[in-house]
Motif scaffolding. Sequence first.
Motif, PDB file in Angstrom:
ATOM      1  N   ASN A  40      43.412 -26.530 -30.741  1.00  0.00           N
ATOM      2  CA  ASN A  40      43.924 -26.756 -32.078  1.00  0.00           C
ATOM      3  C   ASN A  40      42.908 -27.150 -33.262  1.00  0.00           C
ATOM      4  N   ASN A  41      41.973 -27.536 -32.833  1.00  0.00           N
ATOM      5  CA  ASN A  41      40.452 -27.859 -33.926  1.00  0.00           C
ATOM      6  C   ASN A  41      39.239 -27.614 -33.183  1.00  0.00           C
ATOM      7  N   ALA A  44      35.674 -28.629 -34.729  1.00  0.00           N
ATOM      8  CA  ALA A  44      35.312 -30.034 -34.775  1.00  0.00           C
ATOM      9  C   ALA A  44      35.013 -30.309 -33.266  1.00  0.00           C
ATOM     10  N   ALA A 183      38.070 -34.575 -31.987  1.00  0.00           N
ATOM     11  CA  ALA A 183      38.712 -33.467 -32.658  1.00  0.00           C
ATOM     12  C   ALA A 183      39.918 -33.886 -32.917  1.00  0.00           C
ATOM     13  N   HIS A 186      39.739 -36.124 -36.028  1.00  0.00           N
ATOM     14  CA  HIS A 186      39.633 -35.336 -37.124  1.00  0.00           C
ATOM     15  C   HIS A 186      40.820 -34.466 -37.487  1.00  0.00           C
ATOM     16  N   LEU A 187      41.344 -34.012 -36.882  1.00  0.00           N
ATOM     17  CA  LEU A 187      42.571 -33.353 -37.309  1.00  0.00           C
ATOM     18  C   LEU A 187      43.708 -34.260 -37.847  1.00  0.00           C
ATOM     19  N   LYS A 190      42.360 -35.114 -41.377  1.00  0.00           N
ATOM     20  CA  LYS A 190      42.381 -33.734 -42.154  1.00  0.00           C
ATOM     21  C   LYS A 190      43.615 -33.562 -42.806  1.00  0.00           C
TER      22      LYS A 190
END
Length: 253
Positions: A40-41, A44, A183, A186-187, A190
């Motif tokens: 999904n990311n 990252a 990751a 981060h998502l 984000k």
Amino acid sequence: RPGVLSRTMCFLDGSPHEDDKRAYSDGRQWETGMMHAGCNNPLACCAAMFLPHCCACYLRDLAIQGDRSKYQCCQGYFCARCTQSCSDCAQESDFNYGVCLCLEVVLCECIAISSTRMYVWDERQIETDPCDNRIIRFNNCMQLLRCFCMILAIIDDNFRALADLIDHIAHIVYCLTQACMQAQTHLELKIHPTVNDYGTPIMAQPKMSDSAPLLANQAQPSGWVQPTAAPAPYPQAPYQQAPYQQGPPPSYN
């Protein structure tokens, strides 16, 4: 593959610890679990795999929104008293903040990464993901196994080959775990840079009060009608038992 990974770690308990204060049962959900964070990311995840220190600094600054007054060494989750002087120094200037953050990430990489995730976890009141717990606990078990094998190799040199093999496996597991963790964080940051970006906030359950009803002084939704009291029961005469008659009735022959 996620299916193979889930079957491999099915023997690990994914439930939170009984004393875990972060076991939010009615909280929000992570935008992605650690197991699916690489898909999904992916950018990252790859960046965290090859540049973990840089990503850790970036995510911490992103989590506290660049406000150095919110910064604490390891965000106060680990050795808060011992690192209080470092936290106070970081809040004096932007330069001190940058230096302290870099030193924290370089010297305590795994703790710094976990602290950022825990800070986001607590701030947004996100529910515990059982699969995340399994991945983290599997990584912890591998690191303990690595230490145990290294000690055996010191005692007996015949275990040197086994210790080196477990050491490489443990490093790979840690690299993947921290990359998926960063990751995931981060998502989340984000999509939701702040707590207010989630929409409807999580409200605490109202408590019953002896002095006021549950819905007192609260705005009612449109179309809501105050329920009427139930009608009183129809009055009835009290039951009276007939007196007992001595002897047979008059119609008895």
